[in-house]
Design an enzyme around this catalytic site. Structure first.
Site, mmCIF file in Angstrom:
data_model
loop_
_atom_site.group_PDB
_atom_site.id
_atom_site.type_symbol
_atom_site.label_atom_id
_atom_site.label_comp_id
_atom_site.label_asym_id
_atom_site.label_seq_id
_atom_site.Cartn_x
_atom_site.Cartn_y
_atom_site.Cartn_z
ATOM 1 N N THR A 186 -2.239 22.447 0.590
ATOM 2 C CA THR A 186 -1.820 21.335 -0.264
ATOM 3 C C THR A 186 -0.705 21.735 -1.214
ATOM 4 O O THR A 186 0.337 21.068 -1.293
ATOM 5 C CB THR A 186 -3.029 20.815 -1.066
ATOM 6 O OG1 THR A 186 -4.010 20.299 -0.152
ATOM 7 C CG2 THR A 186 -2.600 19.723 -2.028
ATOM 8 N N HIS A 453 -1.289 -10.501 4.391
ATOM 9 C CA HIS A 453 -0.227 -10.226 5.364
ATOM 10 C C HIS A 453 1.129 -10.482 4.704
ATOM 11 O O HIS A 453 1.305 -11.495 4.025
ATOM 12 C CB HIS A 453 -0.368 -11.143 6.590
ATOM 13 C CG HIS A 453 0.764 -10.998 7.562
ATOM 14 N ND1 HIS A 453 0.866 -9.924 8.428
ATOM 15 C CD2 HIS A 453 1.856 -11.786 7.784
ATOM 16 C CE1 HIS A 453 1.961 -10.054 9.143
ATOM 17 N NE2 HIS A 453 2.588 -11.182 8.783
#
Length: 486
Positions: A186, A453
């Site tokens: 990371t 959407h």
């Protein structure tokens, strides 16, 4: 030599230690918070906050670079390293200031500035910052001393100040011209990509085949392909030697393709972290350390064995993340406080939150709940729902259509168990998934939620639909393509 008795001594004033102090103080006023400084928590001073400030600068530079894709043509990009680092340091100091204010608000009688070590199971000797010594008898002790970067001793001897760790980056006055980053976990991935986008010549060297924390083989392979295209990365790279070369360093490494060498201004070692426990003389407290340098403890009480010592935060190397350190501090402090009256033998277990981890690379990486590796190791019978972001509507609109999401559900119960993802808005999708997993939702319940959407979350809906199909089709079949321990 001064002497003192307290109910609870907390070693370390970082995220875990401060949480432990607050929790312990609900049970007793006799609490000592011991830390040698500098104060300010790892996250605020050298971890999550300054690294995200550097990444934010890199994202701004990358946005300019990518603008022509949308028909937008800015002028020549100019990155002023001094200005970049001035903002990083300024904002970092602001975040640290908030933590220092919180510590200053704690009454002075609770704060001890010094370095502690055990001299017995419930005894500590503190070498005070003012030169004095304090012998402390504590009925309970919470170890919350954090961790430090692991560095090969031979590298330090060979390179001196040219070998750095991530802690050093955030005190830079300017950006270097070049840097080798060893370690593709990371920390290494985040810093290497950020510096690369800020115009630093970077080489990221990963010892293994994977990049970041992904454990799902399909996502591991995809991640390697994505990041090899995004920055100078070499996997399966074993550093064979480092040496000073003028004002910089010479690094040699071996890969399956052969031998390599290159010169850089600096070498950044992102090769893991070591718990800050050896200096506490744990043997004097009767603590036995495992191969990771940590004593065995109960993750739901943070108690070591049945004794009077508790351990929380990065020092126990269980879940080395800020929110987990804070939670563990609360659990350890509360357990220590409860044990003062309830005894040490029957402390009630406390619930842990659903695991959640995020890497702020581009594309982002995130894990929520149980990982693919954990599910396979446990022999869990599960199905997988998949979605690629390559053709996902909103992702294509914003030209962030890279990566994929895998979500795992349990055969039979249909409960969501975990997810791994590489892609846009992973930090947000992972939160939605972690919340659903912690609530015990099934795939059907998750699909009953509203989806707008066009949004990236529609990709999650696609993965959930695929998971539902997989669970329906494989209701009587064994664990998907894995064996326990895989």
């Amino acid at each position: 030599m001064a002497e003192r008795e307290v109910d609870i001594a907390i070693l370390g004033a970082g995220s875990a230690g401060l949480s432990a102090f607050r929790a312990a103080s609900r049970h007793t006023d006799s609490v000592a918070l011991i830390d040698p400084g500098p104060l300010g928590t790892t996250c605020a001073r050298v971890g999550c906050m300054p690294s995200k400030l550097l990444i934010a600068a890199a994202e701004a530079a990358h946005a300019v670079h990518e603008a022509p894709l949308f028909g937008v043509h800015p002028g020549p990009l100019r990155i002023d390293g001094r200005e970049v680092m001035a903002r990083v340091r300024s904002e970092r100091d602001r975040f640290v200031g908030f933590v220092l204010d919180d510590i200053a608000a704690i009454e002075a009688r609770h704060r001890i500035e010094g370095r502690a070590r055990f001299t017995g199971p419930q005894r500590l000797r503190v070498d005070l910052n003012d030169g004095g010594t304090l012998d402390l008898h504590a009925r309970r002790v919470v170890i919350a001393t954090g961790s430090h970067p692991a560095l090969p001793a031979e590298w330090r001897a060979a390179l001196g100040e040219r070998l750095i760790v991530n802690d050093d980056v955030f005190d830079w006055q300017d950006l270097p011209a070049s840097i080798a980053v060893v370690g593709a976990g990371t920390i290494g991935l985040e810093l290497a990509q950020a510096l690369h986008r800020l115009g630093v010549r970077v080489r990221l060297l990963g010892r293994g085949t994977k990049v970041g924390p992904l454990s799902d083989p399909e996502l591991q392979a995809l991640g390697a392909t994505v990041f090899e295209a995004a920055l100078p990365l070499q996997r399966e790279a074993a550093v064979t030697s480092v040496e000073r070369e003028g004002g910089g360093v010479r690094v040699r490494w071996h890969t399956p393709q052969g031998e390599h060498e290159e010169s850089f201004d600096l070498l950044l070692a992102a090769t893991g972290r070591t718990p800050n426990i050896e200096a506490l003389a744990p043997a004097a407290a009767g603590l036995t350390l495992d191969e990771h340098g940590v004593p065995a403890f109960d993750p739901h009480t943070l108690q070591i064995g049945r004794g009077p010592v508790f351990i929380a935060g990065d020092v126990n190397v269980d879940r080395p993340l800020l929110h987990e350190a804070a939670d563990e501090g609360l659990i350890a402090g509360d357990s220590a406080g409860r044990s003062l009256t309830a005894g040490l033998d029957a402390l009630p277990p406390q619930p842990r939150r659903t695991p959640l981890a995020i890497v702020f690379s581009d594309p982002q990486i995130a894990l929520a709940g149980l990982s693919h590796r954990q599910l396979c190791a446990a022999g869990t019978r599960f199905g997988t729902g998949r979605v690629s972001f390559a053709n996902q509507g909103r992702s294509r609109v914003i030209a962030r259509n890279v990566g994929a999401l895998h979500v795992y559900g349990e055969l039979g119960t249909r409960r969501l168990l975990g997810a791994e993802l590489l892609g846009p808005a992973a930090e947000h999708l992972a939160h939605l998934l972690a919340w659903s997993i912690q609530r015990g939702e099934t795939v059907d319940a998750a699909l009953a939620q509203p989806f707008y959407h066009p949004v990236i979350e529609e990709g999650l809906r696609t993965a959930l639909r695929e998971l539902r199909k997989a669970l329906d089709a494989r209701a009587t079949q064994p664990c998907e393509g894995c064996e326990p321990g895989e």
